[in-house]
Motif scaffolding. Structure first.
Motif, PDB file in Angstrom:
ATOM      1  N   ASP A   8      71.104 -62.250 -23.394  1.00 52.69           N
ATOM      2  CA  ASP A   8      71.696 -61.503 -22.299  1.00 52.69           C
ATOM      3  C   ASP A   8      72.520 -60.306 -22.747  1.00 52.69           C
ATOM      4  O   ASP A   8      73.071 -59.579 -21.905  1.00 52.69           O
ATOM      5  CB  ASP A   8      72.588 -62.431 -21.455  1.00 52.69           C
ATOM      6  CG  ASP A   8      71.796 -63.568 -20.836  1.00 52.69           C
ATOM      7  OD1 ASP A   8      70.605 -63.362 -20.505  1.00 52.69           O
ATOM      8  OD2 ASP A   8      72.366 -64.671 -20.694  1.00 52.69           O
ATOM      9  N   ALA A   9      72.666 -60.095 -24.063  1.00 50.07           N
ATOM     10  CA  ALA A   9      73.442 -58.963 -24.567  1.00 50.07           C
ATOM     11  C   ALA A   9      72.780 -57.656 -24.129  1.00 50.07           C
ATOM     12  O   ALA A   9      71.558 -57.528 -24.160  1.00 50.07           O
ATOM     13  CB  ALA A   9      73.554 -59.031 -26.089  1.00 50.07           C
ATOM     14  N   LYS A  10      73.595 -56.714 -23.690  1.00 53.77           N
ATOM     15  CA  LYS A  10      73.088 -55.447 -23.163  1.00 53.77           C
ATOM     16  C   LYS A  10      73.096 -54.365 -24.236  1.00 53.77           C
ATOM     17  O   LYS A  10      74.055 -54.229 -24.990  1.00 53.77           O
ATOM     18  CB  LYS A  10      73.948 -54.974 -21.988  1.00 53.77           C
ATOM     19  CG  LYS A  10      74.040 -55.964 -20.847  1.00 53.77           C
ATOM     20  CD  LYS A  10      72.711 -56.132 -20.162  1.00 53.77           C
ATOM     21  CE  LYS A  10      72.849 -57.039 -18.955  1.00 53.77           C
ATOM     22  NZ  LYS A  10      71.751 -57.907 -18.757  1.00 53.77           N
ATOM     23  N   GLN A  26      80.485 -58.594 -26.783  1.00 55.02           N
ATOM     24  CA  GLN A  26      81.680 -58.917 -25.997  1.00 55.02           C
ATOM     25  C   GLN A  26      82.418 -57.623 -25.683  1.00 55.02           C
ATOM     26  O   GLN A  26      82.429 -56.683 -26.473  1.00 55.02           O
ATOM     27  CB  GLN A  26      82.631 -59.837 -26.779  1.00 55.02           C
ATOM     28  CG  GLN A  26      82.152 -61.247 -26.961  1.00 55.02           C
ATOM     29  CD  GLN A  26      82.232 -62.061 -25.677  1.00 55.02           C
ATOM     30  OE1 GLN A  26      83.037 -61.805 -24.786  1.00 55.02           O
ATOM     31  NE2 GLN A  26      81.369 -63.052 -25.569  1.00 55.02           N
ATOM     32  N   GLY A  27      83.051 -57.603 -24.528  1.00 57.58           N
ATOM     33  CA  GLY A  27      83.899 -56.484 -24.161  1.00 57.58           C
ATOM     34  C   GLY A  27      83.346 -55.664 -23.015  1.00 57.58           C
ATOM     35  O   GLY A  27      82.165 -55.736 -22.681  1.00 57.58           O
ATOM     36  N   PHE A  28      84.255 -54.899 -22.400  1.00 62.24           N
ATOM     37  CA  PHE A  28      83.931 -54.024 -21.278  1.00 62.24           C
ATOM     38  C   PHE A  28      83.420 -54.804 -20.072  1.00 62.24           C
ATOM     39  O   PHE A  28      82.682 -54.275 -19.252  1.00 62.24           O
ATOM     40  CB  PHE A  28      82.918 -52.944 -21.673  1.00 62.24           C
ATOM     41  CG  PHE A  28      83.453 -51.964 -22.685  1.00 62.24           C
ATOM     42  CD1 PHE A  28      84.203 -50.865 -22.282  1.00 62.24           C
ATOM     43  CD2 PHE A  28      83.198 -52.146 -24.033  1.00 62.24           C
ATOM     44  CE1 PHE A  28      84.691 -49.967 -23.212  1.00 62.24           C
ATOM     45  CE2 PHE A  28      83.681 -51.252 -24.973  1.00 62.24           C
ATOM     46  CZ  PHE A  28      84.428 -50.158 -24.562  1.00 62.24           C
ATOM     47  N   GLN A  29      83.797 -56.089 -19.973  1.00 65.69           N
ATOM     48  CA  GLN A  29      83.400 -56.917 -18.837  1.00 65.69           C
ATOM     49  C   GLN A  29      84.575 -57.789 -18.410  1.00 65.69           C
ATOM     50  O   GLN A  29      85.391 -58.175 -19.255  1.00 65.69           O
ATOM     51  CB  GLN A  29      82.232 -57.829 -19.207  1.00 65.69           C
ATOM     52  CG  GLN A  29      80.971 -57.112 -19.567  1.00 65.69           C
ATOM     53  CD  GLN A  29      79.903 -58.086 -20.069  1.00 65.69           C
ATOM     54  OE1 GLN A  29      80.180 -59.228 -20.391  1.00 65.69           O
ATOM     55  NE2 GLN A  29      78.682 -57.603 -20.140  1.00 65.69           N
ATOM     56  N   PRO A  30      84.653 -58.128 -17.123  1.00 65.05           N
ATOM     57  CA  PRO A  30      85.714 -59.030 -16.671  1.00 65.05           C
ATOM     58  C   PRO A  30      85.662 -60.354 -17.431  1.00 65.05           C
ATOM     59  O   PRO A  30      84.585 -60.887 -17.700  1.00 65.05           O
ATOM     60  CB  PRO A  30      85.399 -59.241 -15.186  1.00 65.05           C
ATOM     61  CG  PRO A  30      84.535 -58.081 -14.793  1.00 65.05           C
ATOM     62  CD  PRO A  30      83.784 -57.694 -16.033  1.00 65.05           C
ATOM     63  N   GLY A  32      86.386 -60.857 -20.480  1.00 66.40           N
ATOM     64  CA  GLY A  32      86.157 -60.687 -21.918  1.00 66.40           C
ATOM     65  C   GLY A  32      87.444 -60.337 -22.643  1.00 66.40           C
ATOM     66  O   GLY A  32      88.532 -60.391 -22.081  1.00 66.40           O
ATOM     67  N   PRO A  33      87.340 -59.969 -23.906  1.00 69.52           N
ATOM     68  CA  PRO A  33      88.539 -59.636 -24.674  1.00 69.52           C
ATOM     69  C   PRO A  33      89.281 -58.453 -24.055  1.00 69.52           C
ATOM     70  O   PRO A  33      88.662 -57.541 -23.502  1.00 69.52           O
ATOM     71  CB  PRO A  33      87.999 -59.297 -26.069  1.00 69.52           C
ATOM     72  CG  PRO A  33      86.544 -59.082 -25.907  1.00 69.52           C
ATOM     73  CD  PRO A  33      86.123 -59.793 -24.674  1.00 69.52           C
ATOM     74  N   GLU A  34      90.598 -58.491 -24.157  1.00 70.23           N
ATOM     75  CA  GLU A  34      91.436 -57.458 -23.545  1.00 70.23           C
ATOM     76  C   GLU A  34      91.741 -56.298 -24.474  1.00 70.23           C
ATOM     77  O   GLU A  34      92.091 -55.212 -24.010  1.00 70.23           O
ATOM     78  CB  GLU A  34      92.751 -58.075 -23.076  1.00 70.23           C
ATOM     79  CG  GLU A  34      92.567 -59.070 -21.951  1.00 70.23           C
ATOM     80  CD  GLU A  34      93.882 -59.645 -21.460  1.00 70.23           C
ATOM     81  OE1 GLU A  34      94.947 -59.068 -21.769  1.00 70.23           O
ATOM     82  OE2 GLU A  34      93.835 -60.677 -20.783  1.00 70.23           O
ATOM     83  N   HIS A  35      91.650 -56.495 -25.794  1.00 77.81           N
ATOM     84  CA  HIS A  35      92.119 -55.467 -26.721  1.00 77.81           C
ATOM     85  C   HIS A  35      91.036 -54.912 -27.645  1.00 77.81           C
ATOM     86  O   HIS A  35      91.286 -53.950 -28.363  1.00 77.81           O
ATOM     87  CB  HIS A  35      93.266 -56.023 -27.566  1.00 77.81           C
ATOM     88  CG  HIS A  35      94.400 -56.522 -26.732  1.00 77.81           C
ATOM     89  ND1 HIS A  35      95.238 -55.682 -26.045  1.00 77.81           N
ATOM     90  CD2 HIS A  35      94.799 -57.774 -26.439  1.00 77.81           C
ATOM     91  CE1 HIS A  35      96.118 -56.391 -25.371  1.00 77.81           C
ATOM     92  NE2 HIS A  35      95.867 -57.678 -25.588  1.00 77.81           N
ATOM     93  N   PHE A  36      89.865 -55.519 -27.669  1.00 79.10           N
ATOM     94  CA  PHE A  36      88.812 -55.075 -28.569  1.00 79.10           C
ATOM     95  C   PHE A  36      87.453 -55.448 -27.980  1.00 79.10           C
ATOM     96  O   PHE A  36      87.371 -56.198 -27.020  1.00 79.10           O
ATOM     97  CB  PHE A  36      88.972 -55.713 -29.960  1.00 79.10           C
ATOM     98  CG  PHE A  36      88.829 -57.207 -29.943  1.00 79.10           C
ATOM     99  CD1 PHE A  36      87.590 -57.802 -30.160  1.00 79.10           C
ATOM    100  CD2 PHE A  36      89.920 -58.037 -29.692  1.00 79.10           C
ATOM    101  CE1 PHE A  36      87.447 -59.180 -30.130  1.00 79.10           C
ATOM    102  CE2 PHE A  36      89.783 -59.407 -29.664  1.00 79.10           C
ATOM    103  CZ  PHE A  36      88.544 -59.987 -29.877  1.00 79.10           C
ATOM    104  N   TRP A  37      86.401 -54.901 -28.588  1.00 80.98           N
ATOM    105  CA  TRP A  37      85.039 -55.259 -28.199  1.00 80.98           C
ATOM    106  C   TRP A  37      84.212 -55.452 -29.462  1.00 80.98           C
ATOM    107  O   TRP A  37      84.613 -55.011 -30.542  1.00 80.98           O
ATOM    108  CB  TRP A  37      84.425 -54.215 -27.272  1.00 80.98           C
ATOM    109  CG  TRP A  37      84.258 -52.853 -27.870  1.00 80.98           C
ATOM    110  CD1 TRP A  37      85.192 -51.859 -27.908  1.00 80.98           C
ATOM    111  CD2 TRP A  37      83.097 -52.347 -28.515  1.00 80.98           C
ATOM    112  NE1 TRP A  37      84.674 -50.763 -28.543  1.00 80.98           N
ATOM    113  CE2 TRP A  37      83.388 -51.046 -28.929  1.00 80.98           C
ATOM    114  CE3 TRP A  37      81.841 -52.868 -28.785  1.00 80.98           C
ATOM    115  CZ2 TRP A  37      82.461 -50.241 -29.597  1.00 80.98           C
ATOM    116  CZ3 TRP A  37      80.920 -52.080 -29.450  1.00 80.98           C
ATOM    117  CH2 TRP A  37      81.244 -50.781 -29.841  1.00 80.98           C
TER     118      TRP A  37
END
Length: 115
Positions: A8-10, A26-30, A32-37
């Motif tokens: 499912d990774a985009k 991971q990241g740029f999604q609700p 997910g991590p708040e400080h990094f991707w």
């Protein structure tokens, strides 16, 4: 917990990269991590990135294959399980000089204006 299945990774486009395919893990999604991707980069033989710099620090972890990284007047070949940290603002260049696909995990903080 935020799970991203590999299936499912985009994909995403990374500026100034060539012969490379990238997936956002991971990241740029609700949720997910708040400080990094984190991203996964597949560099085809002859593929690479740069030379350029970004204001954000980054960590590269090579999973398979080898990549040559140039930064701050230094050149190093990273193989499986090798890693490096590139400080923000430092000009860097990444190249896959081999004949195998090189796969690299990338960890970066969010830009100030994350989308």
């Amino acid at each position: 917990m935020k799970v991203t299945r590999f299936a499912d990774a985009k994909p995403y486009d990374a500026p100034n990269h060539y012969e490379m395919r990238a997936l956002r893990l991971q990241g740029f999604q609700p949720g997910g991590p708040e400080h990094f991707w984190t991203g996964l980069s597949h560099f085809l033989p002859g593929g690479g990135a740069g030379p350029d710099a970004s204001p954000l620090e980054k960590v590269y972890v090579v999973l398979t294959g080898e990549v040559t990284v140039r930064a701050a007047g230094e050149e190093v070949v990273l193989g499986p399980k090798d890693s490096c940290c590139i400080p923000g603002g430092e000009i860097r260049e990444v190249k896959n000089l081999g004949n195998d696909v090189a796969t690299m995990l990338v960890v970066m903080p969010y830009p100030e204006n994350k989308a």
